[in-house]
Scaffold this motif. Structure first.
Motif, PDB file in Angstrom:
ATOM      1  N   ASN A 112      21.224  92.213 -37.424  1.00  0.00           N
ATOM      2  CA  ASN A 112      21.771  91.826 -36.127  1.00  0.00           C
ATOM      3  C   ASN A 112      23.023  92.668 -35.831  1.00  0.00           C
ATOM      4  N   PRO A 113      23.092  93.369 -34.686  1.00  0.00           N
ATOM      5  CA  PRO A 113      24.290  94.162 -34.383  1.00  0.00           C
ATOM      6  C   PRO A 113      25.498  93.253 -34.176  1.00  0.00           C
ATOM      7  N   ILE A 114      26.612  93.656 -34.802  1.00  0.00           N
ATOM      8  CA  ILE A 114      27.819  92.836 -34.787  1.00  0.00           C
ATOM      9  C   ILE A 114      28.953  93.516 -34.028  1.00  0.00           C
ATOM     10  N   VAL A 115      29.252  94.758 -34.422  1.00  0.00           N
ATOM     11  CA  VAL A 115      30.376  95.486 -33.851  1.00  0.00           C
ATOM     12  C   VAL A 115      30.059  96.976 -33.860  1.00  0.00           C
ATOM     13  N   GLY A 116      30.630  97.678 -32.894  1.00  0.00           N
ATOM     14  CA  GLY A 116      30.462  99.120 -32.849  1.00  0.00           C
ATOM     15  C   GLY A 116      31.491  99.727 -31.921  1.00  0.00           C
ATOM     16  N   TYR A 117      31.575 101.047 -31.952  1.00  0.00           N
ATOM     17  CA  TYR A 117      32.491 101.724 -31.046  1.00  0.00           C
ATOM     18  C   TYR A 117      31.828 102.949 -30.438  1.00  0.00           C
ATOM     19  N   SER A 118      32.369 103.360 -29.283  1.00  0.00           N
ATOM     20  CA  SER A 118      31.836 104.525 -28.586  1.00  0.00           C
ATOM     21  C   SER A 118      32.920 105.152 -27.724  1.00  0.00           C
ATOM     22  N   LYS A 119      32.766 106.446 -27.480  1.00  0.00           N
ATOM     23  CA  LYS A 119      33.673 107.162 -26.586  1.00  0.00           C
ATOM     24  C   LYS A 119      33.167 106.984 -25.168  1.00  0.00           C
ATOM     25  N   GLN A 120      34.025 106.487 -24.285  1.00  0.00           N
ATOM     26  CA  GLN A 120      33.691 106.332 -22.876  1.00  0.00           C
ATOM     27  C   GLN A 120      34.829 106.897 -22.032  1.00  0.00           C
ATOM     28  N   LYS A 121      34.639 106.989 -20.732  1.00  0.00           N
ATOM     29  CA  LYS A 121      35.674 107.548 -19.853  1.00  0.00           C
ATOM     30  C   LYS A 121      37.004 106.817 -19.995  1.00  0.00           C
ATOM     31  N   LYS A 122      36.952 105.496 -20.153  1.00  0.00           N
ATOM     32  CA  LYS A 122      38.170 104.685 -20.237  1.00  0.00           C
ATOM     33  C   LYS A 122      38.854 104.770 -21.600  1.00  0.00           C
ATOM     34  N   GLY A 123      38.197 105.380 -22.583  1.00  0.00           N
ATOM     35  CA  GLY A 123      38.766 105.478 -23.923  1.00  0.00           C
ATOM     36  C   GLY A 123      37.729 105.145 -24.971  1.00  0.00           C
ATOM     37  N   ILE A 124      38.207 104.788 -26.167  1.00  0.00           N
ATOM     38  CA  ILE A 124      37.305 104.352 -27.232  1.00  0.00           C
ATOM     39  C   ILE A 124      37.049 102.868 -27.024  1.00  0.00           C
ATOM     40  N   ARG A 125      35.791 102.540 -26.825  1.00  0.00           N
ATOM     41  CA  ARG A 125      35.403 101.146 -26.599  1.00  0.00           C
ATOM     42  C   ARG A 125      34.978 100.520 -27.924  1.00  0.00           C
ATOM     43  N   LEU A 126      35.668  99.462 -28.321  1.00  0.00           N
ATOM     44  CA  LEU A 126      35.285  98.656 -29.473  1.00  0.00           C
ATOM     45  C   LEU A 126      34.561  97.445 -28.915  1.00  0.00           C
ATOM     46  N   MET A 127      33.270  97.308 -29.273  1.00  0.00           N
ATOM     47  CA  MET A 127      32.462  96.240 -28.702  1.00  0.00           C
ATOM     48  C   MET A 127      31.965  95.282 -29.774  1.00  0.00           C
ATOM     49  N   PHE A 128      32.070  94.003 -29.466  1.00  0.00           N
ATOM     50  CA  PHE A 128      31.528  92.946 -30.309  1.00  0.00           C
ATOM     51  C   PHE A 128      30.342  92.343 -29.557  1.00  0.00           C
ATOM     52  N   TRP A 129      29.165  92.378 -30.162  1.00  0.00           N
ATOM     53  CA  TRP A 129      27.957  91.902 -29.482  1.00  0.00           C
ATOM     54  C   TRP A 129      28.041  90.423 -29.115  1.00  0.00           C
ATOM     55  N   SER A 130      28.757  89.631 -29.883  1.00  0.00           N
ATOM     56  CA  SER A 130      28.886  88.197 -29.597  1.00  0.00           C
ATOM     57  C   SER A 130      30.295  87.821 -29.172  1.00  0.00           C
ATOM     58  N   GLY A 131      31.088  88.816 -28.773  1.00  0.00           N
ATOM     59  CA  GLY A 131      32.512  88.638 -28.482  1.00  0.00           C
ATOM     60  C   GLY A 131      32.848  87.700 -27.346  1.00  0.00           C
ATOM     61  N   LYS A 132      31.931  87.514 -26.420  1.00  0.00           N
ATOM     62  CA  LYS A 132      32.186  86.594 -25.301  1.00  0.00           C
ATOM     63  C   LYS A 132      32.456  85.180 -25.821  1.00  0.00           C
ATOM     64  N   SER A 133      31.847  84.847 -26.952  1.00  0.00           N
ATOM     65  CA  SER A 133      31.998  83.508 -27.534  1.00  0.00           C
ATOM     66  C   SER A 133      33.218  83.371 -28.440  1.00  0.00           C
ATOM     67  N   PHE A 134      33.977  84.442 -28.615  1.00  0.00           N
ATOM     68  CA  PHE A 134      35.139  84.392 -29.512  1.00  0.00           C
ATOM     69  C   PHE A 134      36.322  83.638 -28.901  1.00  0.00           C
ATOM     70  N   GLY A 135      36.385  83.560 -27.574  1.00  0.00           N
ATOM     71  CA  GLY A 135      37.526  82.915 -26.932  1.00  0.00           C
ATOM     72  C   GLY A 135      38.811  83.711 -27.081  1.00  0.00           C
ATOM     73  N   GLU A 136      38.708  85.035 -27.000  1.00  0.00           N
ATOM     74  CA  GLU A 136      39.856  85.922 -27.178  1.00  0.00           C
ATOM     75  C   GLU A 136      40.196  86.607 -25.853  1.00  0.00           C
ATOM     76  N   ALA A 137      41.387  86.348 -25.355  1.00  0.00           N
ATOM     77  CA  ALA A 137      41.795  86.879 -24.053  1.00  0.00           C
ATOM     78  C   ALA A 137      41.851  88.406 -24.017  1.00  0.00           C
TER      79      ALA A 137
END
Length: 130
Positions: free
Chosen positions: A50-75
């Motif tokens: 199951n994918p958990i976390v990853g990063y990628s280069k995008q126009k806005k910068g380095i994006r650190l993404m959590f696949w389930s991060g919406k449920s973390f409750g982190e502002a």
């Protein structure tokens, strides 16, 4: 260290390399049991397939993404879409990475998971695992 991820990191500009080197070290330290690979052209960590976390280069910068991060409750984590459970943060400078926040998010990524591994089988429906 995964050679494909080393190559990915080395192909970035110097400032971005500093960012992803820190992210790689912290993710690997806090999720030592995770499988790592290049997935959809970006470094991604998986727990039991199951994918958990990853990063990628995008126009806005380095994006650190959590696949389930919406449920973390982190502002600090930005939720862009409504269909999936991902959330992310962008970095443009290595010294903006708060390792305490990152560690907390990585712990939550182990504890809070949505089943992306079977999303195709479920025809786009996500089910919470933990």
């Amino acid at each position: 260290m995964n050679q494909d991820i080393i190559s990915y990191n080395q192909n970035l500009e110097l400032e971005d390399q500093k960012i992803v080197d820190i992210l790689f070290q912290e993710i690997s330290k806090n999720l030592p049991e995770a499988e790592t690979k290049i997935w959809h052209a970006h470094p991604v960590w998986f727990l039991d397939g199951n994918p958990i976390v990853g990063y990628s280069k995008q126009k806005k910068g380095i994006r650190l993404m959590f696949w389930s991060g919406k449920s973390f409750g982190e502002a600090q984590l930005n939720v862009e879409g409504e269909k999936f459970q991902d959330a992310s943060i962008f970095y443009n400078n290595w010294n903006k990475i708060n390792k305490d926040d990152l560690k907390r998010w990585l712990e939550k990524s182990r504890e809070i998971q949505w089943d992306y591994k079977n999303i195709v089988k479920r025809k786009g429906f996500l089910e919470r695992l933990k």
